[in-house]
Structures are given as structure tokens and as C-alpha cells.
Design an enzyme around this catalytic site. Structure first.
Site: not given
Ligand code: BTN
Length: 252
Positions: A50, A115, A250
Site C-alpha cells: 500500500r 504485522k 499507529r
Molecule cells: C501492504 O502494504 O500491507 C499490502 C501488501 C500486499 C502484498 C501482496 S503480495 C500479493 C500481491 N501482489 C503484490 O504485488 N502485492 C500483493
């Protein structure tokens, strides 16, 4: 899951040892996919998180899963969908005996304050009245210690909850079924049927928090989400509501 089989009969799963991003793989093919079709990989070389951040996914250390869904009601109806996905992912884990997993608004999975997984929902244009969605999940199973240098926050792993890790194929299959079911329910009923479960799983419920909005920081007590998926924050000036996007929460 009889309804589901009727809905997505054996939706294909695209599997790769290495890929740029499972989300991107599906986004590149939205016109050829049907709802519930998914993509799994052992490793991503350009995983996305994100707020424009990279997502580090070393070989074999995470469940890396994306699912395509065509939302018939269009983009506006997608609000809150990522919260429903969070509930579905936790419930898939609970169904496999993993207890104590919580949600951090808008859509991180937490275990003991760290996380465990992230969710990224991306959209690609519209198809008539409907829109194309790709839902990506990165869930830590067992991360190598050296990756710590690249990750900007404390993380948890599924093996912290139970050192005897569940079979990864079983985990992927369970996740896919729960996601398909949740997306189907969301499409029919919206977020309403997920709100109570989301609030039951809320990591910050009743705790002091800081909400980061660009340079701005708002302090308050977290009071769960409302029916739209907005964060309910009790501040000195009364209760305020915030909708997802680029916001980050946070500990206060
Ligand atoms: C975050 O920032 O918390 C979200 C992370 C999401 C990661 C997943 S892994 C599978 C899918 N492919 C990606 O490139 N991102 C999501």
C-alpha cells in the site's frame, strides 16, 4: 460451499515459482479472467504494498496470493471491500486453527502487535457498469532473519502462532475458498454483514491511536468501523469518521 461451486466452478489458479507481482499478472489479463480466478507465486521480484511501498517477498517465505473479481455494481460499490477481505483472511486462518489474529484498520493482519499480512486491492478501469478488481494478499509464513533490514516494521509469522506450519497447498486452497465466498457475499450484501466481525477482530479497539494523513496527525481513541468501513475515532472534539485511502493508523 455449494453456492460457491455454482458461482466459480473450478476457477483456475495461475501458479508461478517467480513473478514480478501476482497482482500485476492478473491486472494485465482482466478481460480474459472470471471472478474467483487467482494467482499464486513462491516469490515476487516487484511485489507492491500500500501507499506506493514495495512488498518484500522472498522465495517460499509467504503465501503470495491474488484474486480477480468483477464487481457488477461498479467502482463506487467497492468501498469497504478490503475490510471484508481482511475478515475473510482471518476467518480462513481461524478455520485452520490459527487463533489470536487481529485486524488493524484499514486492512493489515496483526498477531501480538506485529504485522502478519498485508492486503492490497487494485482496480483496473471499468467493464460497462462493472469494474475489475484484483485483491492481493501477502501472508508471512516463515521469513529469513536477514530480510529484516529491508522491512520497515516489526513483523509476525504464521509459525509464531503454531510452529507446525499447515501444508501450504491446504492454506492456499482454504484462503481461495474463503475469499471467493466473502467476495460473493460482499457483492450481494455490501460490507454490512462483515462489520460485527471486523469490530470483534479490531486490534486497536478502545486504545489510543494516531491517524497519519500526509503531514497531519490526529489523536484519539479507536472505536471500530461503521457500516461504510470508516474508522470511528473519538477525539477531543467529538467522534469523527475517516475513510481509507492513503491513511495509516499507529499506536497512540
Ligand atoms: C501492504 O502494504 O500491507 C499490502 C501488501 C500486499 C502484498 C501482496 S503480495 C500479493 C500481491 N501482489 C503484490 O504485488 N502485492 C500483493
Amino acid at each position: 460451499h455449494a453456492t460457491l461451486q455454482a458461482l466459480a466452478p473450478m476457477a483456475p489458479v495461475h501458479c508461478f515459482p517467480v513473478i514480478g507481482s501476482t497482482n500485476q499478472h492478473l491486472l494485465d489479463r482482466v478481460n480474459e479472467l472470471r471472478s474467483g480466478e487467482s494467482c499464486l507465486a513462491e516469490c515476487q521480484t516487484a511485489g507492491r504494498g500500500r501507499r506506493g511501498k514495495p512488498w518484500i517477498s522472498p522465495f517460499g517465505c509467504q503465501l503470495i496470493l491474488s484474486m480477480y473479481w468483477r464487481l457488477e455494481q461498479g467502482m463506487a460499490a467497492a468501498m469497504g471491500l478490503s475490510l471484508a477481505v481482511g475478515v475473510a483472511v482471518v476467518e480462513a486462518l481461524e478455520s485452520l486453527g490459527y487463533q489470536g489474529v487481529e485486524l488493524k484498520w484499514p486492512n493489515d493482519l496483526y498477531y501480538q502487535g506485529r504485522k502478519l499480512a498485508g492486503i492490497l486491492v487494485e482496480m483496473s478501469g471499468s467493464a460497462g457498469a462493472s469494474c475489475h478488481l484484483v485483491i492481493g494478499i501477502g501472508l508471512n509464513l516463515a521469513m529469513p532473519a536477514r530480510e529484516g533490514e529491508k522491512i520497515d516494521q516489526a513483523w509476525a509469522e504464521l509459525r509464531h502462532i503454531n510452529p507446525e506450519l499447515v501444508d501450504r497447498n491446504q492454506l492456499a486452497a482454504r484462503m481461495i475458498v474463503h475469499l471467493q465466498q466473502a467476495l460473493h457475499t460482499f457483492e450481494q450484501q455490501g460490507l454490512a454483514s462483515f462489520v460485527d466481525d471486523w469490530n470483534r477482530l479490531d486490534h486497536f479497539a478502545g486504545r489510543p491511536v494516531r491517524l497519519l494523513m500526509g503531514d497531519q496527525e490526529i489523536r484519539g481513541i479507536a472505536r471500530g468501523i461503521d457500516d461504510r468501513g470508516a474508522l470511528r475515532l473519538e477525539t477531543g472534539e467529538g467522534v469523527k469518521f475517516y475513510l481509507g485511502g492513503e491513511l495509516s493508523l499507529r499506536r497512540g
